[in-house]
Design a protein around this motif. Structure first.
Motif, mmCIF file in Angstrom:
data_model
loop_
_atom_site.group_PDB
_atom_site.id
_atom_site.type_symbol
_atom_site.label_atom_id
_atom_site.label_comp_id
_atom_site.label_asym_id
_atom_site.label_seq_id
_atom_site.Cartn_x
_atom_site.Cartn_y
_atom_site.Cartn_z
ATOM 1 N N LEU A 35 50.944 3.226 -9.370
ATOM 2 C CA LEU A 35 51.020 4.417 -8.255
ATOM 3 C C LEU A 35 51.728 3.160 -7.181
ATOM 4 O O LEU A 35 52.295 2.338 -7.488
ATOM 5 C CB LEU A 35 49.660 3.570 -7.559
ATOM 6 N N PRO A 36 52.362 4.231 -6.381
ATOM 7 C CA PRO A 36 53.262 3.214 -5.616
ATOM 8 C C PRO A 36 53.007 2.699 -4.228
ATOM 9 O O PRO A 36 51.727 2.877 -4.513
ATOM 10 C CB PRO A 36 54.114 4.896 -4.360
ATOM 11 N N PRO A 37 53.972 1.236 -3.960
ATOM 12 C CA PRO A 37 53.097 0.727 -3.549
ATOM 13 C C PRO A 37 52.383 1.438 -2.391
ATOM 14 O O PRO A 37 51.199 0.658 -1.320
ATOM 15 C CB PRO A 37 54.382 -0.307 -2.609
ATOM 16 N N THR A 38 52.484 2.036 -1.411
ATOM 17 C CA THR A 38 52.472 2.476 -0.160
ATOM 18 C C THR A 38 50.692 3.354 -0.397
ATOM 19 O O THR A 38 49.900 3.135 0.127
ATOM 20 C CB THR A 38 52.688 3.982 0.238
ATOM 21 N N ILE A 39 50.692 3.844 -1.809
ATOM 22 C CA ILE A 39 49.437 4.274 -1.945
ATOM 23 C C ILE A 39 48.553 2.833 -2.516
ATOM 24 O O ILE A 39 47.118 3.155 -1.785
ATOM 25 C CB ILE A 39 49.750 5.545 -3.332
ATOM 26 N N TRP A 40 49.170 2.076 -3.365
ATOM 27 C CA TRP A 40 47.938 1.583 -3.405
ATOM 28 C C TRP A 40 47.521 0.359 -1.728
ATOM 29 O O TRP A 40 46.399 -0.003 -2.304
ATOM 30 C CB TRP A 40 49.374 0.483 -3.854
ATOM 31 N N MET A 41 48.239 0.352 -1.573
ATOM 32 C CA MET A 41 48.095 -0.314 0.234
ATOM 33 C C MET A 41 47.142 0.460 0.457
ATOM 34 O O MET A 41 46.547 -0.120 1.298
ATOM 35 C CB MET A 41 48.823 -0.587 0.966
ATOM 36 N N GLN A 42 47.605 2.055 0.946
ATOM 37 C CA GLN A 42 46.466 2.845 1.289
ATOM 38 C C GLN A 42 44.821 2.729 0.835
ATOM 39 O O GLN A 42 44.341 2.704 1.131
ATOM 40 C CB GLN A 42 46.812 4.567 1.616
ATOM 41 N N ARG A 43 45.298 2.679 -0.594
ATOM 42 C CA ARG A 43 43.610 2.794 -1.351
ATOM 43 C C ARG A 43 42.640 1.387 -0.730
ATOM 44 O O ARG A 43 42.242 1.320 -0.976
ATOM 45 C CB ARG A 43 43.644 2.368 -2.796
ATOM 46 N N ILE A 44 42.985 0.375 -0.561
ATOM 47 C CA ILE A 44 42.983 -0.782 -0.110
ATOM 48 C C ILE A 44 42.398 -0.791 0.991
ATOM 49 O O ILE A 44 40.641 -1.279 1.594
ATOM 50 C CB ILE A 44 43.811 -2.021 0.179
ATOM 51 N N PHE A 45 42.669 0.064 2.128
ATOM 52 C CA PHE A 45 42.376 -0.186 3.272
ATOM 53 C C PHE A 45 41.090 1.453 3.935
ATOM 54 O O PHE A 45 40.758 1.242 4.865
ATOM 55 C CB PHE A 45 43.407 0.043 4.049
ATOM 56 N N LEU A 92 53.319 -8.443 -7.429
ATOM 57 C CA LEU A 92 53.947 -7.229 -8.046
ATOM 58 C C LEU A 92 54.495 -5.681 -7.641
ATOM 59 O O LEU A 92 54.618 -4.900 -8.077
ATOM 60 C CB LEU A 92 53.045 -7.186 -9.702
ATOM 61 N N ILE A 93 53.173 -5.489 -6.422
ATOM 62 C CA ILE A 93 52.783 -3.873 -6.493
ATOM 63 C C ILE A 93 54.039 -3.808 -5.095
ATOM 64 O O ILE A 93 54.607 -2.821 -4.937
ATOM 65 C CB ILE A 93 51.546 -3.274 -7.091
ATOM 66 N N VAL A 94 53.249 -4.487 -3.769
ATOM 67 C CA VAL A 94 53.519 -4.378 -3.072
ATOM 68 C C VAL A 94 55.193 -5.402 -2.516
ATOM 69 O O VAL A 94 55.722 -5.552 -1.091
ATOM 70 C CB VAL A 94 53.469 -3.715 -1.654
ATOM 71 N N GLY A 95 54.787 -6.924 -2.659
ATOM 72 C CA GLY A 95 55.078 -8.143 -2.305
ATOM 73 C C GLY A 95 54.876 -8.956 -1.117
ATOM 74 O O GLY A 95 54.373 -8.231 -0.219
ATOM 75 N N ARG A 96 55.254 -9.096 -0.531
ATOM 76 C CA ARG A 96 54.309 -10.152 0.199
ATOM 77 C C ARG A 96 54.609 -10.309 1.587
ATOM 78 O O ARG A 96 53.984 -10.039 2.563
ATOM 79 C CB ARG A 96 54.184 -11.777 0.196
ATOM 80 N N GLU A 97 56.094 -10.116 1.231
ATOM 81 C CA GLU A 97 56.371 -9.396 2.420
ATOM 82 C C GLU A 97 55.919 -8.309 3.684
ATOM 83 O O GLU A 97 55.124 -7.883 4.891
ATOM 84 C CB GLU A 97 57.821 -9.589 3.421
ATOM 85 N N ALA A 98 55.593 -7.036 2.461
ATOM 86 C CA ALA A 98 55.445 -5.837 2.744
ATOM 87 C C ALA A 98 53.544 -5.600 3.197
ATOM 88 O O ALA A 98 53.634 -5.698 4.443
ATOM 89 C CB ALA A 98 56.236 -5.169 2.095
ATOM 90 N N PHE A 99 53.104 -7.019 2.257
ATOM 91 C CA PHE A 99 51.564 -7.099 2.724
ATOM 92 C C PHE A 99 51.536 -7.270 3.715
ATOM 93 O O PHE A 99 50.302 -7.006 4.811
ATOM 94 C CB PHE A 99 51.163 -7.470 1.868
ATOM 95 N N GLN A 100 51.935 -8.172 4.099
ATOM 96 C CA GLN A 100 51.823 -8.879 5.295
ATOM 97 C C GLN A 100 52.033 -8.335 6.644
ATOM 98 O O GLN A 100 51.015 -8.065 7.796
ATOM 99 C CB GLN A 100 53.116 -10.349 5.865
#
Length: 76
Positions: free
Chosen positions: A8-18, A38-46
């Motif tokens: 999954l692309p990082p944006t889709i992975w994060m979208q699924r979490i929320f 591995l998927i999005v990086g800490r800075e982007a996640f934060q």
């Protein structure tokens, strides 16, 4: 050891979490720090947590995400 790239692309992975039921209900979700790195990086996640007004805590290799903007108090 070879790492398998996430499908999954990082944006889709994060979208699924929320979009998870618990997240939509203002509860908590948990993810491994390894997956976040591995998927999005800490800075982007934060940045995404801050954008949403959410908080997260790390314990060992797990990240617990509080999907609301309520204060967090640590119980001993």
């Amino acid at each position: 050891m070879t790492h398998i790239l996430p499908h999954l692309p990082p944006t889709i992975w994060m979208q699924r979490i929320f979009e998870a039921k618990a997240a939509r209900q203002g509860q908590v979700v948990r993810r491994s720090l390894k997956d976040i790195d591995l998927i999005v990086g800490r800075e982007a996640f934060q940045r995404e947590l801050q954008r949403r007004g959410y908080h997260a805590v790390m314990n060992g290799d797990q990240v617990v995400i509080f999907c609301n903007n309520q204060p967090i108090r640590l119980w001993v």
